[in-house]
Design an enzyme around this catalytic site. Structure first.
Site, PDB file in Angstrom:
ATOM      1  N   MET A 130     -30.874 -17.069 -13.450  1.00 10.05           N
ATOM      2  CA  MET A 130     -30.261 -17.384 -12.154  1.00 10.05           C
ATOM      3  C   MET A 130     -30.149 -16.097 -11.322  1.00 10.05           C
ATOM      4  O   MET A 130     -29.364 -16.030 -10.375  1.00 10.05           O
ATOM      5  CB  MET A 130     -28.885 -18.028 -12.346  1.00 10.05           C
ATOM      6  CG  MET A 130     -28.974 -19.355 -13.100  1.00 10.05           C
ATOM      7  SD  MET A 130     -27.636 -20.488 -12.719  1.00 10.05           S
ATOM      8  CE  MET A 130     -26.225 -19.515 -13.190  1.00 10.05           C
ATOM      9  N   GLU A 161     -29.356  -5.724 -17.841  1.00 10.92           N
ATOM     10  CA  GLU A 161     -30.127  -5.301 -19.012  1.00 10.92           C
ATOM     11  C   GLU A 161     -30.364  -6.458 -19.997  1.00 10.92           C
ATOM     12  O   GLU A 161     -31.370  -6.474 -20.706  1.00 10.92           O
ATOM     13  CB  GLU A 161     -29.362  -4.148 -19.676  1.00 10.92           C
ATOM     14  CG  GLU A 161     -30.169  -3.249 -20.567  1.00 10.92           C
ATOM     15  CD  GLU A 161     -31.411  -2.615 -19.931  1.00 10.92           C
ATOM     16  OE1 GLU A 161     -31.443  -2.379 -18.699  1.00 10.92           O
ATOM     17  OE2 GLU A 161     -32.358  -2.376 -20.687  1.00 10.92           O
ATOM     18  N   HIS A 184     -31.023  -9.624 -19.217  1.00  5.94           N
ATOM     19  CA  HIS A 184     -32.222 -10.329 -18.747  1.00  5.94           C
ATOM     20  C   HIS A 184     -33.478  -9.492 -19.006  1.00  5.94           C
ATOM     21  O   HIS A 184     -34.520 -10.017 -19.404  1.00  5.94           O
ATOM     22  CB  HIS A 184     -32.146 -10.588 -17.235  1.00  5.94           C
ATOM     23  CG  HIS A 184     -31.002 -11.457 -16.803  1.00  5.94           C
ATOM     24  ND1 HIS A 184     -29.906 -10.966 -16.123  1.00  5.94           N
ATOM     25  CD2 HIS A 184     -30.787 -12.778 -16.951  1.00  5.94           C
ATOM     26  CE1 HIS A 184     -29.078 -11.954 -15.865  1.00  5.94           C
ATOM     27  NE2 HIS A 184     -29.584 -13.061 -16.354  1.00  5.94           N
ATOM     28  N   GLN A 227     -25.584 -27.166 -12.195  1.00  8.51           N
ATOM     29  CA  GLN A 227     -24.839 -26.734 -13.377  1.00  8.51           C
ATOM     30  C   GLN A 227     -23.490 -26.093 -13.018  1.00  8.51           C
ATOM     31  O   GLN A 227     -22.826 -25.547 -13.881  1.00  8.51           O
ATOM     32  CB  GLN A 227     -25.683 -25.825 -14.264  1.00  8.51           C
ATOM     33  CG  GLN A 227     -26.032 -24.472 -13.685  1.00  8.51           C
ATOM     34  CD  GLN A 227     -27.000 -23.721 -14.589  1.00  8.51           C
ATOM     35  OE1 GLN A 227     -28.191 -23.982 -14.609  1.00  8.51           O
ATOM     36  NE2 GLN A 227     -26.491 -22.763 -15.363  1.00  8.51           N
ATOM     37  N   GLU A 276     -28.900 -15.419 -26.538  1.00  5.31           N
ATOM     38  CA  GLU A 276     -27.925 -16.056 -27.443  1.00  5.31           C
ATOM     39  C   GLU A 276     -26.506 -15.947 -26.904  1.00  5.31           C
ATOM     40  O   GLU A 276     -25.602 -16.580 -27.419  1.00  5.31           O
ATOM     41  CB  GLU A 276     -27.989 -15.405 -28.831  1.00  5.31           C
ATOM     42  CG  GLU A 276     -29.208 -15.821 -29.621  1.00  5.31           C
ATOM     43  CD  GLU A 276     -29.184 -15.282 -31.037  1.00  5.31           C
ATOM     44  OE1 GLU A 276     -28.338 -14.413 -31.342  1.00  5.31           O
ATOM     45  OE2 GLU A 276     -30.029 -15.731 -31.839  1.00  5.31           O
ATOM     46  N   ASP A 282     -25.452 -17.276 -24.326  1.00  3.55           N
ATOM     47  CA  ASP A 282     -25.164 -18.683 -24.003  1.00  3.55           C
ATOM     48  C   ASP A 282     -25.621 -19.532 -25.194  1.00  3.55           C
ATOM     49  O   ASP A 282     -26.623 -20.239 -25.130  1.00  3.55           O
ATOM     50  CB  ASP A 282     -25.882 -19.077 -22.715  1.00  3.55           C
ATOM     51  CG  ASP A 282     -25.377 -18.277 -21.530  1.00  3.55           C
ATOM     52  OD1 ASP A 282     -24.188 -18.387 -21.213  1.00  3.55           O
ATOM     53  OD2 ASP A 282     -26.157 -17.511 -20.942  1.00  3.55           O
ATOM     54  N   MET A 296     -23.130  -8.443 -21.926  1.00  6.03           N
ATOM     55  CA  MET A 296     -23.575  -8.343 -20.533  1.00  6.03           C
ATOM     56  C   MET A 296     -23.633  -9.733 -19.914  1.00  6.03           C
ATOM     57  O   MET A 296     -24.068 -10.694 -20.552  1.00  6.03           O
ATOM     58  CB  MET A 296     -24.934  -7.681 -20.466  1.00  6.03           C
ATOM     59  CG  MET A 296     -24.846  -6.215 -20.775  1.00  6.03           C
ATOM     60  SD  MET A 296     -26.324  -5.352 -20.287  1.00  6.03           S
ATOM     61  CE  MET A 296     -25.935  -3.740 -20.955  1.00  6.03           C
ATOM     62  N   SER A 297     -23.182  -9.821 -18.669  1.00  5.84           N
ATOM     63  CA  SER A 297     -23.172 -11.087 -17.942  1.00  5.84           C
ATOM     64  C   SER A 297     -23.161 -10.790 -16.449  1.00  5.84           C
ATOM     65  O   SER A 297     -22.535  -9.825 -16.006  1.00  5.84           O
ATOM     66  CB  SER A 297     -21.898 -11.875 -18.307  1.00  5.84           C
ATOM     67  OG  SER A 297     -21.676 -12.900 -17.359  1.00  5.84           O
TER      68      SER A 297
HETATM   69  O1  PAF Z   1     -28.729 -19.018 -18.449  1.00  4.67           O
HETATM   70  C1  PAF Z   1     -29.014 -19.190 -17.244  1.00  4.67           C
HETATM   71  O2  PAF Z   1     -29.153 -18.241 -16.460  1.00  4.67           O
HETATM   72  C2  PAF Z   1     -29.180 -20.608 -16.719  1.00  4.67           C
HETATM   73  O3  PAF Z   1     -28.260 -21.473 -17.301  1.00  4.67           O
HETATM   74  C3  PAF Z   1     -30.602 -21.138 -16.842  1.00  4.67           C
HETATM   75  C4  PAF Z   1     -31.046 -21.265 -18.298  1.00  4.67           C
HETATM   76  C5  PAF Z   1     -31.567 -20.232 -16.092  1.00  4.67           C
HETATM   77  C6  PAF Z   1     -30.701 -22.548 -16.227  1.00  4.67           C
HETATM   78  O4  PAF Z   1     -30.312 -22.543 -14.894  1.00  4.67           O
END
Ligand code: PAF
Length: 285
Positions: A30, A35, A37, A61, A148, A150, A188-189
């Site tokens: 998103m 780091e 990602h 979501q 992981e 999430d 990290m988020s």
């Molecule tokens: O983890 C995320 O960034 C989102 O939930 C995803 C998997 C891209 C779906 O929108």
């Protein structure tokens, strides 16, 4: 790196990447990249010939009182980071391209979506499953990478792909990548940037208390007692509330009252200020 915003442009841009049996890895995001990602992208780059990243802040979501409007959007900066990691293609549709007028389908994965974050965020995993199914069909990757961090999301996506037969040509492999952490252990988020400096310092109590609880459970302390101590530690550190602190079976995410033979996972969601943080770690048997 090419950035495409319509499905037609996506199809056109994917065709030359597929020439000669070349493999494609998808990294769905998103945006607001960090780091964590980039670690997914590097794993993808190491395992496939081409990496396709997607950036889409998926409205389906987010709940009505959640942070859809304030969620950080920085497409140009994200694109520069992806280009530096040798990503071939960035798929960055807007909401109308992803959900054209009349869009009416919802994918709901019962069971694994229901507890934990699913209980606190009704409809969240339907939104995730729906958009990820679309991304798999749009890109048809050989492999797709998810963090992981999430953990429940990963379980929902695996169940959705299994139930809907989303094997080749939709997606060949779904790969979970271990959580990337700051020096003090905080996962990290993109949402960490909502934290004030004081909240950011206090947030390190989350991974710390989780490690202590996991070690206690492994050492024979009762699950309820260890989780009670964890919650008390978080509240003492400045967390406002705890959505859940649960020991669960790592595959089914069914809560466990005792540590048995199966792989177990400790999962926590807690709020600090207005920010909801989640984390999870393995608890060996
Ligand atoms: O983890 C995320 O960034 C989102 O939930 C995803 C998997 C891209 C779906 O929108």
């Amino acid at each position: 790196m090419q950035t495409v915003k319509t499905q037609q442009m996506l199809r056109t841009a994917l065709a030359p990447l597929r020439v000669g049996n070349a493999t494609i890895a998808l990294v769905p995001t998103m945006g607001a990249l960090h780091e964590g990602h980039l670690t997914l992208v590097r794993r993808a780059r190491a395992e496939a010939d081409h990496v396709v990243a997607s950036i889409f802040v998926n409205p389906k979501q987010f709940g009505p009182n959640e942070d859809l409007d304030s969620y950080p959007r920085q497409l140009a900066a994200d694109a520069a980071m992806l280009e530096a990691e040798d990503v071939a293609l960035l798929w960055a549709p807007d909401a109308a391209a992803m959900y054209p007028p009349g869009f009416a389908t919802n994918i709901s994965v019962a069971g694994v979506s229901d507890g934990l974050c699913g209980a606190a965020r009704p409809g969240h995993f339907d939104g995730v499953a729906t958009v990820v199914c679309k991304l798999f069909n749009q890109v048809a990757p050989d492999m797709a990478f998810f963090g992981e961090k999430d953990f429940q999301q990963l379980a929902v996506i695996r169940a959705m792909a299994r139930d809907l037969d989303l094997t080749r040509p939709h997606v060949d492999a779904i790969i979970g990548v271990p959580t990337v952490r700051e020096a003090d252990g905080l996962a990290m988020s993109s949402r960490n940037r909502y934290l004030t400096p004081e909240q950011r310092a206090a947030a390190a109590a989350l991974p710390r208390a989780m490690q202590v609880a996991a070690a206690a459970i492994k050492g024979g302390t009762g699950v309820a007692e260890a989780l009670g101590t964890l919650e008390a530690e978080l509240l003492a550190a400045g967390f406002a509330s705890i959505d859940y602190a649960t020991l669960a079976d790592a595959a089914s995410l069914v809560p466990l009252e005792t540590l048995g033979e199966a792989q177990a996972r400790l999962l926590v969601a807690a709020r600090i200020g207005g920010t909801r943080l989640i984390d999870n770690i393995a608890v060996g048997s």
